[in-house]
Design an enzyme around this catalytic site. Structure first.
Site, mmCIF file in Angstrom:
data_model
loop_
_atom_site.group_PDB
_atom_site.id
_atom_site.type_symbol
_atom_site.label_atom_id
_atom_site.label_comp_id
_atom_site.label_asym_id
_atom_site.label_seq_id
_atom_site.Cartn_x
_atom_site.Cartn_y
_atom_site.Cartn_z
ATOM 1 N N SER A 1 -3.530 -56.843 4.166
ATOM 2 C CA SER A 1 -4.009 -56.960 5.556
ATOM 3 C C SER A 1 -2.886 -57.445 6.457
ATOM 4 C CB SER A 1 -5.214 -57.906 5.643
ATOM 5 O OG SER A 1 -4.865 -59.208 5.200
ATOM 6 N N ASP B 1 0.519 -65.225 5.317
ATOM 7 C CA ASP B 1 0.748 -63.838 4.890
ATOM 8 C C ASP B 1 1.540 -63.056 5.933
ATOM 9 O OD1 ASP B 1 -0.832 -64.658 2.828
ATOM 10 O OD2 ASP B 1 -2.332 -63.084 3.021
HETATM 11 N N1 LIG Z 1 -3.028 -49.589 4.088
HETATM 12 C C1 LIG Z 1 -4.047 -50.012 4.813
HETATM 13 N N2 LIG Z 1 -4.677 -49.178 5.646
HETATM 14 C C2 LIG Z 1 -5.704 -49.612 6.379
HETATM 15 N N3 LIG Z 1 -6.230 -50.851 6.339
HETATM 16 C C3 LIG Z 1 -5.657 -51.724 5.538
HETATM 17 C C4 LIG Z 1 -4.541 -51.357 4.734
HETATM 18 N N4 LIG Z 1 -4.205 -52.442 4.038
HETATM 19 C C5 LIG Z 1 -5.074 -53.427 4.379
HETATM 20 N N5 LIG Z 1 -5.948 -53.008 5.283
HETATM 21 C C6 LIG Z 1 -7.030 -53.807 5.893
HETATM 22 O O1 LIG Z 1 -7.029 -55.083 5.250
HETATM 23 C C7 LIG Z 1 -8.282 -55.296 4.543
HETATM 24 C C8 LIG Z 1 -8.019 -56.035 3.239
HETATM 25 O O2 LIG Z 1 -7.631 -57.339 3.568
HETATM 26 P P1 LIG Z 1 -7.901 -58.589 2.656
HETATM 27 O O3 LIG Z 1 -9.356 -58.677 2.305
HETATM 28 O O4 LIG Z 1 -7.292 -59.726 3.355
HETATM 29 O O5 LIG Z 1 -7.103 -58.290 1.325
HETATM 30 P P2 LIG Z 1 -5.531 -58.378 1.021
HETATM 31 O O6 LIG Z 1 -5.440 -59.391 -0.065
HETATM 32 O O7 LIG Z 1 -5.116 -57.043 0.523
HETATM 33 O O8 LIG Z 1 -4.845 -58.824 2.269
HETATM 34 C C9 LIG Z 1 -8.844 -53.910 4.352
HETATM 35 O O9 LIG Z 1 -10.271 -53.960 4.232
HETATM 36 C C10 LIG Z 1 -8.410 -53.209 5.626
HETATM 37 O O10 LIG Z 1 -9.256 -53.586 6.698
HETATM 38 C C1 LIG Z 2 -6.641 -67.388 0.767
HETATM 39 C C2 LIG Z 2 -5.440 -67.308 1.717
HETATM 40 O O1 LIG Z 2 -4.669 -68.496 1.546
HETATM 41 C C3 LIG Z 2 -4.533 -66.123 1.368
HETATM 42 C C4 LIG Z 2 -5.227 -64.791 1.414
HETATM 43 O O2 LIG Z 2 -4.379 -63.760 0.991
HETATM 44 P P1 LIG Z 2 -4.937 -62.297 0.684
HETATM 45 O O3 LIG Z 2 -5.603 -61.768 1.948
HETATM 46 O O4 LIG Z 2 -5.911 -62.403 -0.442
HETATM 47 O O5 LIG Z 2 -3.732 -61.488 0.327
HETATM 48 C C5 LIG Z 2 -5.945 -67.226 3.139
HETATM 49 C C6 LIG Z 2 -4.904 -67.511 4.202
HETATM 50 O O6 LIG Z 2 -3.900 -68.199 3.929
HETATM 51 O O7 LIG Z 2 -5.119 -67.075 5.341
HETATM 52 MG MG LIG Z 3 -5.356 -60.422 3.535
#
Ligand SMILES: Nc1ncnc2c1ncn2[C@@H]1O[C@H](COP(=O)(O)OP(=O)(O)O)[C@@H](O)[C@H]1O
Ligand SMILES: C[C@@](O)(CCOP(=O)(O)O)CC(=O)O
Ligand SMILES: [Mg+2]
Length: 397
Positions: A146, A204
């Site tokens: 994200s 992040d």
């Molecule tokens: N390549 C991508 N294309 C579109 N949306 C994305 C992409 N990568 C991440 N996202 C957005 O970020 C969300 C995932 O974020 P999150 O739950 O924080 O997990 P992560 O650990 O991968 O950050 C997805 O549901 C989408 O909304």
């Molecule tokens: C759980 C947390 O510490 C990291 C979240 O990372 P991810 O979206 O799971 O890649 C939340 C944050 O720091 O905003």
């Molecule tokens: Mg994330």
């Protein structure tokens, strides 16, 4: 108005220690990965804004005339680093649920794109453009997809709006922005993260922006001047989860049991600080077995703490057990609840041990690979310098 084309990328991250605790003002240590998200923005004359997100099967086009209706009446050029514009978020949520059926997590990607797009262009003229994104990162698995997405959006849209210059010179393959521009990118990416996560710490998007290894505390980013050569195994349990839901769950637990949870968060803080000290010793002194023994113990203690916070998962327990049979130590990384874990490999860990561990983890239905860390933060690219396989995907749109 026709905007210039921009091609950018930003890395994912692994949190070594401090996930969740960092949301509550504790130290986190995080490092960029060699897996990146790529975004291509093309200026068009179609009178529409199109967004192609093949990783999450989302392909949408909006007429500029529809989008103009969403510009908040109060829309001056919004400054970065401010809380979200509640009126714009409300209008966008309504608009997306009307045009797109529901408000599933993947629609957060559209919401964060439209939010940054309208915020940056709303006070002048909305340009017609197409944005296509492809990521090497698993989505929603703890590796900061994200944030990499938000950093790409922020850098490309800021560049297209003229708020920051395009750093790429004709002869360059890729280029980085100056510190001041990176700060602007980081702060708009944080807004995107706020839409996707609800209450992000900002660690992040900081890693996605600056890359390398950094210490993050209450919005303060301190890059570690030397990145130790850590060998890390990344495992994706492939159990889906949402960062937003997990972060909210930890907050509820802290509110319910403040005197029980506060010491846990303080302990995580101390783990991050101790780990940072050991890592800095590793970069300037001969590495000893004791350094690695401590790093392994810190991993074990933190994994217990994360379980106490309620963000563990049976698949992550399996990861820890399987690697421990090979003498290797693992913890979840990112928000947990499934998603990814990291396993520390010692300098002397034999490649045959790595291979059998990877196979054992694959047999559990997990994806597993050794990764390199500390790659560059957000970059602008000449399309010709981008990997063939990424270009091939983005050229489809
Ligand atoms: N390549 C991508 N294309 C579109 N949306 C994305 C992409 N990568 C991440 N996202 C957005 O970020 C969300 C995932 O974020 P999150 O739950 O924080 O997990 P992560 O650990 O991968 O950050 C997805 O549901 C989408 O909304
Ligand atoms: C759980 C947390 O510490 C990291 C979240 O990372 P991810 O979206 O799971 O890649 C939340 C944050 O720091 O905003
Ligand atoms: Mg994330």
């Amino acid at each position: 108005m026709t905007v210039k084309d921009v091609f950018v990328s930003a890395p994912g991250k692994a949190i070594l220690h401090g996930e969740h605790a960092v949301v509550h003002g504790k130290v986190a240590l995080a490092v960029s990965l060699n897996l990146r998200t790529y975004l291509r923005l093309k200026g068009t004359t179609t009178g529409s804004v199109c967004i192609n997100l093949p990783n999450i099967d989302t392909f949408l086009c909006y007429d500029l005339s529809e989008l103009k209706q969403l510009i908040p009446v109060s829309c001056g050029k919004r400054e970065e680093g401010k809380p979200l514009d509640a009126e714009l978020v409300r209008k966008l949520r309504e608009f997306i649920s009307v045009t797109n059926g529901n408000l599933d997590t993947y629609n957060m990607a559209t919401l964060s794109f439209l939010y940054i797009y309208i915020s940056l262009f709303g006070s002048s003229e909305l340009p017609s453009l197409t944005v296509s994104v492809w990521s090497e990162l698993p989505t929603g698995a703890g590796l900061g997809s994200s944030a990499a997405y938000s950093v790409c959006l922020a850098s490309a849209l800021l560049c297209a709006s003229g708020a920051i210059p395009a750093p790429l010179k004709e002869s360059d393959q890729s280029a980085r922005w100056c510190q001041e521009d990176l700060e602007q990118i980081n702060s708009w990416a944080f807004q995107g993260e706020m839409i996707i996560h609800g209450n992000p710490s900002g660690v992040d998007n900081a890693v996605g922006t600056w890359g390398g290894m950094l210490r993050f505390l209450a919005g303060k980013i301190i890059p570690l001047s030397r990145v130790p050569l850590l060998r890390i195994l990344l495992t994706n349990t492939n159990v889906p989860r949402s960062t937003k839901v997990l972060v909210a769950g930890v907050k509820d637990k802290i509110n319910k049991f403040p005197s029980i949870m506060t010491p846990v968060l303080d302990s995580v803080d101390a783990i991050s600080c101790t780990c940072e000290k050991i890592l800095s010793e590793i970069t300037c002194e001969p590495i000893t077995g004791e350094h690695y023994n401590i790093l392994e113990e810190l991993i074990d203690i933190n994994q217990h703490h994360l379980n106490v916070m309620g963000v563990g998962h049976p698949s992550l327990d399996t990861l820890c057990q399987v690697t421990l049979t090979k003498g290797l130590h693992s913890k979840l990384t990112g928000a947990g609840g499934g998603g990814c874990g990291i396993t520390l490999l010692r300098p002397e860990t034999d490649s045959s041990v790595v291979q059998t561990t990877v196979q054992d983890l694959k047999d559990c239905g997990f994806d597993c690979w050794e990764t390199s860390i500390g790659g560059p933060g957000v970059q602008q690219h000449s399309p010709l310098s981008v990997k063939e396989e990424v270009l091939e995907i983005l050229n489809r749109y």
